[in-house]
Design a protein around this motif. Structure first.
Motif, PDB file in Angstrom:
ATOM      1  N   VAL A   1      29.791  81.542 -70.493  1.00 29.28           N
ATOM      2  CA  VAL A   1      28.810  80.460 -70.572  1.00 29.28           C
ATOM      3  C   VAL A   1      29.398  79.280 -71.356  1.00 29.28           C
ATOM      4  O   VAL A   1      29.217  78.115 -70.984  1.00 29.28           O
ATOM      5  CB  VAL A   1      27.507  80.982 -71.221  1.00 29.28           C
ATOM      6  N   CYS A   2      30.121  79.584 -72.438  1.00 34.21           N
ATOM      7  CA  CYS A   2      30.764  78.511 -73.207  1.00 34.21           C
ATOM      8  C   CYS A   2      31.779  77.770 -72.355  1.00 34.21           C
ATOM      9  O   CYS A   2      31.916  76.555 -72.452  1.00 34.21           O
ATOM     10  CB  CYS A   2      31.439  79.062 -74.465  1.00 34.21           C
ATOM     11  N   HIS A   3      32.497  78.515 -71.514  1.00 32.43           N
ATOM     12  CA  HIS A   3      33.450  77.873 -70.598  1.00 32.43           C
ATOM     13  C   HIS A   3      32.743  76.794 -69.792  1.00 32.43           C
ATOM     14  O   HIS A   3      33.241  75.672 -69.638  1.00 32.43           O
ATOM     15  CB  HIS A   3      34.059  78.945 -69.683  1.00 32.43           C
ATOM     16  N   ASN A   4      31.563  77.131 -69.282  1.00 32.96           N
ATOM     17  CA  ASN A   4      30.819  76.185 -68.448  1.00 32.96           C
ATOM     18  C   ASN A   4      30.365  74.962 -69.261  1.00 32.96           C
ATOM     19  O   ASN A   4      30.520  73.825 -68.826  1.00 32.96           O
ATOM     20  CB  ASN A   4      29.613  76.903 -67.830  1.00 32.96           C
ATOM     21  N   MET A   5      29.817  75.212 -70.448  1.00 35.01           N
ATOM     22  CA  MET A   5      29.353  74.088 -71.281  1.00 35.01           C
ATOM     23  C   MET A   5      30.529  73.189 -71.657  1.00 35.01           C
ATOM     24  O   MET A   5      30.441  71.960 -71.587  1.00 35.01           O
ATOM     25  CB  MET A   5      28.650  74.612 -72.539  1.00 35.01           C
TER      26      MET A   5
ATOM     27  N   PHE B   1      25.602  88.655 -61.734  1.00 33.89           N
ATOM     28  CA  PHE B   1      25.922  87.276 -62.129  1.00 33.89           C
ATOM     29  C   PHE B   1      24.740  86.353 -61.856  1.00 33.89           C
ATOM     30  O   PHE B   1      23.902  86.632 -61.023  1.00 33.89           O
ATOM     31  CB  PHE B   1      27.148  86.774 -61.360  1.00 33.89           C
ATOM     32  N   GLN B   2      24.704  85.265 -62.618  1.00 34.02           N
ATOM     33  CA  GLN B   2      23.705  84.230 -62.370  1.00 34.02           C
ATOM     34  C   GLN B   2      24.391  82.869 -62.345  1.00 34.02           C
ATOM     35  O   GLN B   2      25.478  82.695 -62.880  1.00 34.02           O
ATOM     36  CB  GLN B   2      22.628  84.245 -63.470  1.00 34.02           C
ATOM     37  N   CYS B   3      23.695  81.930 -61.712  1.00 35.60           N
ATOM     38  CA  CYS B   3      24.203  80.566 -61.616  1.00 35.60           C
ATOM     39  C   CYS B   3      23.760  79.812 -62.872  1.00 35.60           C
ATOM     40  O   CYS B   3      22.575  79.638 -63.120  1.00 35.60           O
ATOM     41  CB  CYS B   3      23.620  79.923 -60.357  1.00 35.60           C
ATOM     42  N   ASP B   4      24.735  79.404 -63.674  1.00 35.60           N
ATOM     43  CA  ASP B   4      24.447  78.756 -64.955  1.00 35.60           C
ATOM     44  C   ASP B   4      24.707  77.256 -64.810  1.00 35.60           C
ATOM     45  O   ASP B   4      25.752  76.855 -64.314  1.00 35.60           O
ATOM     46  CB  ASP B   4      25.379  79.362 -66.015  1.00 35.60           C
ATOM     47  N   GLU B   5      23.754  76.436 -65.252  1.00 35.78           N
ATOM     48  CA  GLU B   5      23.924  74.991 -65.115  1.00 35.78           C
ATOM     49  C   GLU B   5      24.320  74.370 -66.449  1.00 35.78           C
ATOM     50  O   GLU B   5      23.922  74.838 -67.505  1.00 35.78           O
ATOM     51  CB  GLU B   5      22.617  74.288 -64.695  1.00 35.78           C
ATOM     52  N   TYR B   6      25.071  73.307 -66.366  1.00 39.35           N
ATOM     53  CA  TYR B   6      25.244  72.421 -67.517  1.00 39.35           C
ATOM     54  C   TYR B   6      25.102  71.005 -67.004  1.00 39.35           C
ATOM     55  O   TYR B   6      25.749  70.681 -66.011  1.00 39.35           O
ATOM     56  CB  TYR B   6      26.612  72.584 -68.206  1.00 39.35           C
TER      57      TYR B   6
ATOM     58  N   ASN C   1      21.914  81.155 -54.023  1.00 41.61           N
ATOM     59  CA  ASN C   1      23.078  80.367 -54.454  1.00 41.61           C
ATOM     60  C   ASN C   1      24.361  81.202 -54.406  1.00 41.61           C
ATOM     61  O   ASN C   1      24.339  82.397 -54.143  1.00 41.61           O
ATOM     62  CB  ASN C   1      22.827  79.750 -55.837  1.00 41.61           C
ATOM     63  N   ARG C   2      25.468  80.535 -54.695  1.00 42.51           N
ATOM     64  CA  ARG C   2      26.781  81.168 -54.504  1.00 42.51           C
ATOM     65  C   ARG C   2      27.031  82.345 -55.439  1.00 42.51           C
ATOM     66  O   ARG C   2      27.956  83.117 -55.229  1.00 42.51           O
ATOM     67  CB  ARG C   2      27.888  80.126 -54.672  1.00 42.51           C
ATOM     68  N   CYS C   3      26.205  82.480 -56.496  1.00 43.76           N
ATOM     69  CA  CYS C   3      26.404  83.566 -57.457  1.00 43.76           C
ATOM     70  C   CYS C   3      25.579  84.802 -57.087  1.00 43.76           C
ATOM     71  O   CYS C   3      25.543  85.777 -57.837  1.00 43.76           O
ATOM     72  CB  CYS C   3      26.013  83.102 -58.854  1.00 43.76           C
ATOM     73  N   SER C   4      24.874  84.731 -55.955  1.00 44.47           N
ATOM     74  CA  SER C   4      23.970  85.823 -55.598  1.00 44.47           C
ATOM     75  C   SER C   4      24.665  86.857 -54.713  1.00 44.47           C
ATOM     76  O   SER C   4      25.618  86.546 -53.989  1.00 44.47           O
ATOM     77  CB  SER C   4      22.738  85.270 -54.864  1.00 44.47           C
ATOM     78  N   VAL C   5      24.150  88.072 -54.782  1.00 47.06           N
ATOM     79  CA  VAL C   5      24.660  89.155 -53.944  1.00 47.06           C
ATOM     80  C   VAL C   5      24.513  88.785 -52.472  1.00 47.06           C
ATOM     81  O   VAL C   5      25.368  89.095 -51.645  1.00 47.06           O
ATOM     82  CB  VAL C   5      23.902  90.460 -54.274  1.00 47.06           C
ATOM     83  N   ARG C   6      23.417  88.063 -52.174  1.00 44.21           N
ATOM     84  CA  ARG C   6      23.181  87.646 -50.788  1.00 44.21           C
ATOM     85  C   ARG C   6      24.312  86.797 -50.222  1.00 44.21           C
ATOM     86  O   ARG C   6      24.508  86.723 -49.023  1.00 44.21           O
ATOM     87  CB  ARG C   6      21.919  86.795 -50.711  1.00 44.21           C
TER      88      ARG C   6
ATOM     89  N   VAL D   1      28.126  83.181 -63.994  1.00 46.23           N
ATOM     90  CA  VAL D   1      28.397  83.825 -65.281  1.00 46.23           C
ATOM     91  C   VAL D   1      27.674  85.170 -65.340  1.00 46.23           C
ATOM     92  O   VAL D   1      26.679  85.374 -64.640  1.00 46.23           O
ATOM     93  CB  VAL D   1      27.928  82.937 -66.469  1.00 46.23           C
ATOM     94  N   PRO D   2      28.127  86.115 -66.171  1.00 50.02           N
ATOM     95  CA  PRO D   2      27.413  87.389 -66.314  1.00 50.02           C
ATOM     96  C   PRO D   2      25.965  87.136 -66.745  1.00 50.02           C
ATOM     97  O   PRO D   2      25.708  86.324 -67.646  1.00 50.02           O
ATOM     98  CB  PRO D   2      28.204  88.102 -67.416  1.00 50.02           C
ATOM     99  N   ALA D   3      25.042  87.836 -66.078  1.00 45.41           N
ATOM    100  CA  ALA D   3      23.618  87.601 -66.326  1.00 45.41           C
ATOM    101  C   ALA D   3      23.269  87.764 -67.808  1.00 45.41           C
ATOM    102  O   ALA D   3      22.466  87.008 -68.355  1.00 45.41           O
ATOM    103  CB  ALA D   3      22.788  88.550 -65.463  1.00 45.41           C
ATOM    104  N   GLY D   4      23.875  88.756 -68.476  1.00 45.41           N
ATOM    105  CA  GLY D   4      23.562  89.000 -69.886  1.00 45.41           C
ATOM    106  C   GLY D   4      23.925  87.804 -70.764  1.00 45.41           C
ATOM    107  O   GLY D   4      23.196  87.460 -71.695  1.00 45.41           O
TER     108      GLY D   4
END
Ligand SMILES: *[C@@H]1O[C@H](CO)[C@@H](O)[C@H](O)[C@H]1NC(C)=O
Ligand SMILES: *[C@@H]1O[C@H](CO)[C@@H](O)[C@H](O)[C@H]1NC(C)=O
Length: 286
Positions: free
Chosen positions: A43-47, A97-102, A85-90, A121-124
């Motif tokens: 998550v920090c990577h994304n921010m 994983f979840q799609c994290d925004e910044y 979204n692209r982070c989904s199993v679908r 990013v990992p959901a946790g």
């Protein structure tokens, strides 16, 4: 004559500041929200990538947005896409994983660059970030919002973009920006978003910008060391949220049932386990 008067006033302020810095700085809106990055490296990577490599900046405003505004921001960041979204199993992504925004969907940048980015990013980790943001929004100066703050980082030494090393975009995508608004119910049941059949946004990670500004290393009153692009002031408020029991926090974060349609209060149950350190910057280390 006027010049002499101005000089006198400036001299008075400089002389007064060493004994009075705390009061003066607490009127500064740019209080710091510190993320301790070994708790949430992805998550920090994304921010960091958004704030430092793409120059979105770390200056954000929490503006108490409506659920609709937040949904539109998530779509602008590329986290709402047709069929999930692209982070989904679908969409064939690994589970968990979840799609994290910044910037965060609850916030907008105060700078001139309005891009919103996303990363899987990992959901946790995403849940921990949500818990921290919620604690910060409820704490002392923000008082449930609205408020301005700057996102800054601690323990981020081994995360490349946090050190302004932007050579590898590493799964960072710039969202399509504000286009057609997201629709009511644009949400996939698996915790990812679905815009109900609208065309896929074509994200890009190529718009890398020139990185400027030196990093400075500071110490807060409770001993947290932080890196800041630019200058912090001695006495400036720097709020760090840390878990009292990290085992419990890991458990909470891993089992959190993420709800995109709900606001930060979905993390309220974490509050008793989170210590909000309402610190000030006490020294520049390097
Ligand atoms: C500190 O600043 C406040 C507000 O500007 C002022 O009222 C107060 O007299 C100052 N105190 C000192 C010790 O300079
Ligand atoms: C921390 O949380 C874990 C998991 O809930 C629990 O088993 C443990 O007893 C807690 N530790 C303390 C010191 O409370």
């Amino acid at each position: 004559m006027k010049f002499a008067v101005l000089l006198f006033v400036a001299g008075t302020l400089v002389a007064a500041s060493p004994t009075n810095f705390t009061i003066a700085s607490r009127q500064d809106p740019a209080d710091l929200m510190i993320f301790v990055c070994d708790q949430m490296p992805e998550v920090c990577h994304n921010m960091c990538y958004g704030a430092l490599c793409l120059n979105i900046g770390s200056a954000l405003t929490f503006d108490n947005p409506s659920a609709t505004d937040k949904r539109n921001r998530r779509k602008a960041a590329g986290c709402i896409e047709s069929g999930g979204n692209r982070c989904s199993v679908r969409k064939g992504h690994a589970a968990g994983f979840q799609c994290d925004e910044y910037p965060f969907a609850s916030s907008s940048p105060r700078g001139t660059i309005t891009d919103r980015i996303n990363r899987c990013v990992p959901a946790g980790e995403n849940s921990k970030q949500g818990g921290i943001i919620n604690a910060f929004y409820r704490a002392s100066f923000c008082k449930g919002g609205p408020c301005d703050f700057n996102v800054e980082f601690s323990n981020a030494g081994n995360i490349a973009p946090c050190q302004m090393d932007c050579t590898d975009s590493d799964n960072e995508i710039i969202g399509p920006g504000s286009g057609t608004p997201a629709q009511d119910g644009d949400e996939a049941d698996d915790g990812t978003d679905d815009d109900g059949g609208n065309p896929e946004p074509t994200g890009t990670s190529k718009k890398k910008r020139v990185v400027t500004g030196a990093r400075h290393h500071y110490l807060t009153s409770s001993g947290v060391e932080i890196d800041i692009r630019g200058i912090a002031r001695i006495g400036q408020r720097a709020v760090t949220v840390v878990a009292r029991n990290t085992t419990l926090w890991d458990e909470q974060a891993k089992s959190h049932a993420y709800d995109d349609e709900n606001d930060e209060s979905q993390y309220d149950y974490m509050l008793p386990n989170l210590e909000v350190r309402d610190d000030v910057i006490i020294a520049e280390l390097s």
